[in-house]
Design an enzyme around this catalytic site. Structure first.
Site, short mmCIF file in Angstrom:
data_model
loop_
_atom_site.label_atom_id
_atom_site.label_comp_id
_atom_site.label_asym_id
_atom_site.label_seq_id
_atom_site.Cartn_x
_atom_site.Cartn_y
_atom_site.Cartn_z
N TYR A 186 -1.45 -0.89 10.44
CA TYR A 186 -1.66 -1.18 9.01
C TYR A 186 -0.45 -0.70 8.21
O TYR A 186 0.11 -1.44 7.39
CB TYR A 186 -2.94 -0.52 8.52
N SER A 207 0.88 -1.18 0.00
CA SER A 207 0.00 0.00 0.00
C SER A 207 0.91 1.22 0.00
O SER A 207 2.08 1.13 0.42
CB SER A 207 -0.87 0.01 1.26
#
Ligand code: NAP
Length: 268
Positions: free
Chosen positions: A157, A144
Site C-alpha cells: 500500500y 496517502s
C-alpha cells in the site's frame, strides 16, 4: 432543477460512490462543475448523483466500472479521451490494508496495485493529452501519508502511494508549462469505510489521529486553490514539508556521477 451548461467543465471522479470521493463530488458540483462519477456500486452512484443534481442543478452522469478489470477500465479511459468537457480528473478510487507481508495474500497485493497504480496511471494517460490540447486541466491524485511513511501500514500500500506521489511530481515537472495542474493529496487517517474494508475498523484507531472526510477534502481543495502540488491536510508545520523538499532538491546534484563516492573505497 435544470442545469445551466458550465464554463468550468466536467470533473470525473473515481471511487465516488462513498467516502472521500463522494465528498469531492459534492464539492466540485457546489463549485459549478458537471460530474462523471465512477465506482462499482451503481445504486450508490445513482442515489448520490440524484442528490447532487437536485441540490446544485449540475449534470451528473454515473459510470459503473470495476477499475481493477481491464475492460471496465478501458471504458472509462475512452470517456476521458473522447469527452472534451472534462477539465478535472480526480483519481481517488483505492484500497489498502494494515496487514504485513507475512500476513497478506500476494494476489490481493497485486489487485491493490492494479487499482491504486495501474488504473490511476492509465486514466491519467487517457485524460492528459486532451487537456493539453485544450489548453490545460487539473489532475488530483489521492495518495496517502504512507507515501512518505511506509512503515505505518502495509508495504505494498505504501509503495502504491509513493508511486502516486512520484508520478504527480513528474506530471507537474513535465506539463505545468502546458497548463496541467497536478496535486497529490496525502491524507492521514480519515473516517471512511476504507479501514473496515482493509481489516481494521476506524473505531480501533486513536480518535485524535482520525479526520472527518469533509474536513480532509475541504483542506485538500484549499491546498489546490493555494497552488500546492502536494497537500497533507493534517500537517500544521508546513516548514517541515518545505525542508523535506529542499533536502530532495539538495540531493539532486549528487545522485549521479562518474565515480562512486569515496566512502565506498572502490579503486578505479
Ligand atoms: P472508501 O470509503 O473505501 O471508498 C473507496 C472508493 O473507491 C469507493 O467509492 C469504492 O466504490 C471505490 N472503489 C474501490 N474499489 C474499486 C474498484 N475496483 N473499481 C472502482 N472503484 C472502486 O475509501 P476512502 O477512504 O474514501 O478512500 C479513497 C482514497 O483515499 C483511496 O485511494 C485511499 O487509498 C485514500 N486514502 C484514504 C485514507 C483513509 O484513512 N480513509 C487515508 C489516506 C488515503 P465501489 O465499492 O462502489 O466500487
Amino acid at each position: 432543477m435544470t442545469s445551466i451548461s458550465t464554463a468550468l467543465g466536467t470533473a470525473l471522479i473515481t471511487g465516488a460512490s462513498t467516502g472521500i470521493g463522494a465528498i469531492y463530488a459534492d464539492r466540485f458540483a457546489a463549485r459549478g462543475y458537471d460530474l462523471i462519477l465512477v465506482a462499482r456500486n451503481k445504486d450508490k452512484l445513482q442515489s448520490l448523483a440524484a442528490q447532487i443534481s437536485d441540490k446544485t442543478g449540475r449534470t451528473v452522469e454515473v459510470l459503473d466500472a470495476d477499475l481493477g478489470k481491464a475492460a471496465d477500465l478501458a471504458r472509462v479511459e475512452k470517456v476521458l479521451r473522447d469527452d472534451a468537457s472534462v477539465t478535472v480528473l480526480v483519481n481517488n478510487a483505492g484500497i489498502g490494508t494494515h496487514a504485513t507481508l507475512l500476513e497478506s495474500d500476494v494476489e490481493k497485493m497485486d489487485a491493490m496495485i492494479q487499482l491504486n497504480v495501474t488504473a490511476l496511471m492509465r486514466l491519467t494517460y487517457a485524460a492528459v493529452p486532451g487537456m493539453v490540447a485544450r489548453g490545460g486541466g487539473t489532475v488530483i491524485n489521492i495518495a496517502s501519508i504512507v507515501a512518505v511513511a511506509p512503515e505505518l501500514l502495509n508495504g505494498v500500500y505504501g509503495g502504491t502511494k509513493a508511486f502516486v506521489q512520484a508520478f504527480t511530481t513528474s506530471l507537474n515537472h513535465e506539463l505545468s508549462a502546458q497548463g496541467i495542474r497536478a496535486q497529490a493529496v496525502l491524507p492521514g487517517a480519515t473516517r471512511t469505510d476504507f479501514w473496515a474494508l482493509g481489516g481494521l475498523p476506524v473505531e480501533h484507531l486513536p480518535s485524535e489521529i482520525v479526520m472527518q472526510a469533509e474536513d480532509m477534502v475541504d483542506a485538500a481543495l484549499s491546498g489546490l486553490d493555494q497552488g500546492e502540488t502536494s497537500t497533507i491536510p493534517a500537517l500544521r508545520d508546513v516548514e517541515l514539508w518545505n525542508a523535506f523538499e529542499a533536502a530532495r532538491a539538495a540531493l539532486a546534484p549528487q545522485l549521479s556521477a562518474t565515480h562512486s563516492a569515496p566512502r565506498f573505497n572502490v579503486a578505479v
